[in-house]
Write an enzyme that holds these catalytic residues in place. Structure first.
Site, PDB file in Angstrom:
ATOM      1  N   ASP A 216     133.260  43.407 -14.083  1.00 61.54           N
ATOM      2  CA  ASP A 216     133.956  42.120 -14.018  1.00 61.54           C
ATOM      3  C   ASP A 216     134.233  41.551 -15.409  1.00 61.54           C
ATOM      4  OD1 ASP A 216     134.975  39.748 -12.708  1.00 61.54           O
ATOM      5  OD2 ASP A 216     133.114  38.745 -13.245  1.00 61.54           O
ATOM      6  N   SER A 240     138.712  34.278 -12.390  1.00 61.47           N
ATOM      7  CA  SER A 240     138.817  35.360 -11.419  1.00 61.47           C
ATOM      8  C   SER A 240     138.847  34.809 -10.000  1.00 61.47           C
ATOM      9  CB  SER A 240     137.637  36.318 -11.561  1.00 61.47           C
ATOM     10  OG  SER A 240     137.556  36.830 -12.868  1.00 61.47           O
ATOM     11  N   GLN A 290     141.755  43.281  -9.936  1.00 58.59           N
ATOM     12  CA  GLN A 290     141.373  41.872  -9.892  1.00 58.59           C
ATOM     13  C   GLN A 290     142.607  40.990  -9.988  1.00 58.59           C
ATOM     14  OE1 GLN A 290     138.806  39.588 -13.047  1.00 58.59           O
ATOM     15  NE2 GLN A 290     137.411  40.527 -11.580  1.00 58.59           N
TER      16      GLN A 290
END
Length: 301
Positions: A216, A240, A290
């Site tokens: 991430d 995000s 993402q």
């Protein structure tokens, strides 16, 4: 999480240990508690921690099978002052597959949800069409901290604030000059990363959870690289919205891994990023995707 977020803690190069990331405790049937831990630079829990602990909670309800994929949504900011409860729902179990849904809850409010799949390995076809970029090995690339310290007189405040201190993972950006000083025409960047503390972890499924944590970091911000310095500021907001990860083979996160990221598209306040993660032998070990909030702010509006 926003690009460049850090977990605050000690003064070492790394602010968080593998053991801390994996620290969850059972509190009932298919329920686990994890510590919220450190804070990223926008003041909330780092999204990778939620993904890692949710995946580990799911794994605790699955016998032996390794994870093959996860898909998570960040529903609300997770607060560092509160514990996080992970509630696992067993969606399906078969001879070769298991599917789980995990909801991370703080004070009765869902802050993150994860769907994940586990699969027992079996014989099958094998190929790899993705080629690792031709980049220097990690030992020939400075850490982000070292680059920032050596070039502090040429960098803006946001770069020094975010990258001069300890980071969640060891980071070595390929061509850092292009990232810090230029706006590349192509929304693309690559970097080596690793979690040195993962050397003490023997369980392959826990290594997969550590990869979920690290994957991430620095992914969403590639969507902003052609437009501005990819970190939250008075003119830019990056956050995000979801995170997807596919595991292609077992991995060790204490060894150098190359994350090659790019952004195929951005628009309507959203950015989309994809990544491929290679080991030092050039094997594709995982793929990422993402979507993020990519909002241009106008302070004078």
């Amino acid at each position: 999480m926003a690009d460049g977020g850090v977990e605050h803690g000690g003064d070492a190069e790394m602010r968080v240990s593998a053991g801390e990331i994996l620290a969850i405790e059972p509190v009932g049937e298919d329920r686990f508690i994890g510590g919220a831990g450190g804070v990223n630079h926008i003041g909330t829990v780092f999204g990778g921690r939620l993904a890692a602990q949710a995946l580990l909670s799911a794994a605790r309800t699955v016998e032996a099978m390794p994870p093959t994929s996860l898909h998570g949504y960040f529903l609300a900011p997770a607060q560092i002052s509160l514990p996080i409860e992970y509630r696992v729902e067993r969606l399906r179990d078969s001879r070769r597959f298991a599917h789980r849904q995990v909801t991370a809850v703080q004070e009765g409010r869902a802050v993150f949800t994860l769907l994940c799949q586990f699969h027992a390995p079996e014989d099958g076809f094998v190929h790899q069409a993705a080629a690792m970029p031709d980049v220097p090995p990690p030992e020939e690339v400075p850490t982000l901290q070292q680059f920032v310290r050596d070039n502090g007189d040429r960098l803006d405040f946001a770069a020094i604030r975010n990258f001069s201190g300890a980071l969640p993972i060891e980071m070595r950006a390929i061509a850092p000059e292009a990232y810090f000083y230029e706006r590349p025409r192509e929304p693309e960047r690559a970097f080596w990363f690793r979690l040195p503390g993962a050397a003490t972890i023997d369980d392959p499924r826990e290594q997969a959870c550590l990869l979920a944590y690290a994957s991430d970091y620095w992914l969403a911000g590639v969507s902003a690289t052609p437009h501005g310095f990819p970190t939250n500021s008075s003119s830019l907001l990056i956050s995000s919205l979801d995170h997807s990860l596919w595991f292609h083979r077992p991995v060790r996160c204490d060894e150098g891994l190359l994350h090659h990221t790019h952004s195929p598209a951005a628009g309507d306040g959203l950015g989309f990023a994809q990544g491929r993660i290679f080991d030092r032998r050039g094997r594709l070990v995982a793929s990422t995707a993402q979507e993020c909030l990519l909002r241009q702010l106008r302070p004078d509006a």
